[in-house]
Scaffold this motif. Structure first.
Motif, PDB file in Angstrom:
ATOM      1  N   PHE A 102       3.833  15.757  -4.845  1.00  0.00           N
ATOM      2  CA  PHE A 102       5.172  15.391  -5.470  1.00  0.00           C
ATOM      3  C   PHE A 102       6.440  15.188  -4.524  1.00  0.00           C
ATOM      4  O   PHE A 102       7.064  14.253  -4.801  1.00  0.00           O
ATOM      5  CB  PHE A 102       5.674  16.248  -6.690  1.00  0.00           C
ATOM      6  CG  PHE A 102       6.602  15.756  -7.556  1.00  0.00           C
ATOM      7  CD1 PHE A 102       6.320  14.946  -8.505  1.00  0.00           C
ATOM      8  CD2 PHE A 102       7.727  16.660  -7.489  1.00  0.00           C
ATOM      9  CE1 PHE A 102       7.134  14.591  -9.541  1.00  0.00           C
ATOM     10  CE2 PHE A 102       8.959  15.731  -8.577  1.00  0.00           C
ATOM     11  CZ  PHE A 102       8.504  15.088  -9.358  1.00  0.00           C
ATOM     12  N   VAL A 103       6.619  16.298  -3.592  1.00  0.00           N
ATOM     13  CA  VAL A 103       7.301  15.909  -2.773  1.00  0.00           C
ATOM     14  C   VAL A 103       7.217  14.658  -1.818  1.00  0.00           C
ATOM     15  O   VAL A 103       8.007  13.839  -1.289  1.00  0.00           O
ATOM     16  CB  VAL A 103       7.517  17.127  -1.464  1.00  0.00           C
ATOM     17  CG1 VAL A 103       8.369  16.949  -0.392  1.00  0.00           C
ATOM     18  CG2 VAL A 103       8.052  18.367  -2.215  1.00  0.00           C
ATOM     19  N   ILE A 104       6.089  14.292  -1.260  1.00  0.00           N
ATOM     20  CA  ILE A 104       5.503  13.128  -0.437  1.00  0.00           C
ATOM     21  C   ILE A 104       5.999  11.908  -1.304  1.00  0.00           C
ATOM     22  O   ILE A 104       6.462  10.738  -0.841  1.00  0.00           O
ATOM     23  CB  ILE A 104       4.118  13.347  -0.137  1.00  0.00           C
ATOM     24  CG1 ILE A 104       3.972  14.237   0.933  1.00  0.00           C
ATOM     25  CG2 ILE A 104       3.697  12.128   0.289  1.00  0.00           C
ATOM     26  CD1 ILE A 104       2.493  14.514   1.368  1.00  0.00           C
ATOM     27  N   GLY A 105       5.608  12.102  -2.579  1.00  0.00           N
ATOM     28  CA  GLY A 105       5.873  10.751  -3.567  1.00  0.00           C
ATOM     29  C   GLY A 105       7.092  10.390  -3.633  1.00  0.00           C
ATOM     30  O   GLY A 105       7.867   9.278  -3.569  1.00  0.00           O
ATOM     31  N   PHE A 153       4.117   5.873  -5.551  1.00  0.00           N
ATOM     32  CA  PHE A 153       3.948   6.314  -6.860  1.00  0.00           C
ATOM     33  C   PHE A 153       2.516   6.840  -7.455  1.00  0.00           C
ATOM     34  O   PHE A 153       2.688   7.717  -8.301  1.00  0.00           O
ATOM     35  CB  PHE A 153       3.904   4.811  -7.632  1.00  0.00           C
ATOM     36  CG  PHE A 153       5.519   4.179  -7.713  1.00  0.00           C
ATOM     37  CD1 PHE A 153       6.466   4.823  -8.492  1.00  0.00           C
ATOM     38  CD2 PHE A 153       5.620   3.178  -7.017  1.00  0.00           C
ATOM     39  CE1 PHE A 153       7.653   4.428  -8.367  1.00  0.00           C
ATOM     40  CE2 PHE A 153       6.840   2.484  -6.937  1.00  0.00           C
ATOM     41  CZ  PHE A 153       7.795   3.202  -7.781  1.00  0.00           C
ATOM     42  N   GLY A 154       1.584   6.645  -6.531  1.00  0.00           N
ATOM     43  CA  GLY A 154       0.452   7.583  -7.010  1.00  0.00           C
ATOM     44  C   GLY A 154       0.640   9.140  -6.844  1.00  0.00           C
ATOM     45  O   GLY A 154       0.131   9.858  -7.372  1.00  0.00           O
ATOM     46  N   CYS A 155       1.090   9.347  -5.522  1.00  0.00           N
ATOM     47  CA  CYS A 155       1.755  10.629  -5.206  1.00  0.00           C
ATOM     48  C   CYS A 155       2.638  11.356  -6.347  1.00  0.00           C
ATOM     49  O   CYS A 155       2.405  12.593  -6.816  1.00  0.00           O
ATOM     50  CB  CYS A 155       2.231  10.803  -3.788  1.00  0.00           C
ATOM     51  SG  CYS A 155       1.243  10.489  -2.480  1.00  0.00           S
ATOM     52  N   ALA A 169       0.774  -1.170   0.095  1.00  0.00           N
ATOM     53  CA  ALA A 169       0.027  -0.229  -0.066  1.00  0.00           C
ATOM     54  C   ALA A 169       1.025   1.209  -0.068  1.00  0.00           C
ATOM     55  O   ALA A 169       0.598   2.290  -0.671  1.00  0.00           O
ATOM     56  CB  ALA A 169      -0.728   0.032   1.357  1.00  0.00           C
ATOM     57  N   ILE A 170       1.914   1.214   0.752  1.00  0.00           N
ATOM     58  CA  ILE A 170       2.839   2.493   0.660  1.00  0.00           C
ATOM     59  C   ILE A 170       3.390   2.650  -0.554  1.00  0.00           C
ATOM     60  O   ILE A 170       3.548   3.872  -1.229  1.00  0.00           O
ATOM     61  CB  ILE A 170       4.143   2.339   1.808  1.00  0.00           C
ATOM     62  CG1 ILE A 170       3.307   2.391   3.286  1.00  0.00           C
ATOM     63  CG2 ILE A 170       5.128   3.255   1.720  1.00  0.00           C
ATOM     64  CD1 ILE A 170       2.919   3.601   3.675  1.00  0.00           C
TER      65      ILE A 170
END
Length: 174
Positions: free
Chosen positions: A155-158, A134-136, A128-129
């Motif tokens: 974008f930064v989180i991803g 990748f979704g972020c 899930a992470i």
């Protein structure tokens, strides 16, 4: 190559790749020191990967393909950063062909979750992470292109999660 050397080189390469991802994030977000961080990580990859290759006892054709791919890619980046010269188009085509060869033979195996050591709920949490990270990245890039709010945050989180996952994956995979 014995297991300890393989694990050590693998971990160091993953750390360099994680730092490279963070340097790319710094560069995309126009934060300071992005080029320096990327330069250091590329240099680390350029030193560590051939050393790892040297210690492999039974080399296959794919090992040579990966070595050529990594070295050409690193040299291509370094020549652009230092403005030494542009590699001729021939080398870029060779780089593309090597990447296609690698992707056809081994590209999908890195996306498989079959050889993960952890089991049960922890494995589902890990998957899930990965999907969330990748979704972020994808949504952050899409939001940035569309100039929608929260694009930088996504974008930064991803990218940060992905850079952490590249290193953590070393310990999770069998």
């Amino acid at each position: 190559m014995n297991t300890i050397q393989s694990k050590t080189f693998g971990l160091l390469l993953r750390v360099c790749i994680s730092v490279l991802l963070l340097g790319a994030l710094f560069k995309i977000m126009h934060w300071p020191y992005g080029t320096i961080v990327m330069l250091l990580s590329i240099s680390g990859i350029l030193i560590l990967y051939p050393l790892r290759f040297y210690f492999i006892t039974e080399k296959s054709t794919m090992d040579y393909v990966k070595l050529a791919l990594v070295v050409l890619w690193c040299l291509n980046y370094l020549t652009k950063v230092f403005h030494l010269y542009q590699l001729p188009l021939f080398f870029n085509i060779v780089l593309l062909l090597l990447f296609i060869w690698w992707f056809i033979n081994e590209g999908g195996t890195g996306l498989s979750f079959r050889n993960i050591k952890i089991k049960g709920v922890l494995k589902l949490f890990y998957i899930a992470i990965v999907i969330f990270a990748f979704g972020c990245i994808v949504l952050g890039a899409l939001f940035k292109i569309q100039h929608w709010p929260y694009s930088n945050l996504l974008f930064v989180i991803g990218v940060t999660l992905t850079s952490i996952l590249v290193t953590v994956d070393h310990f999770v995979r069998a």
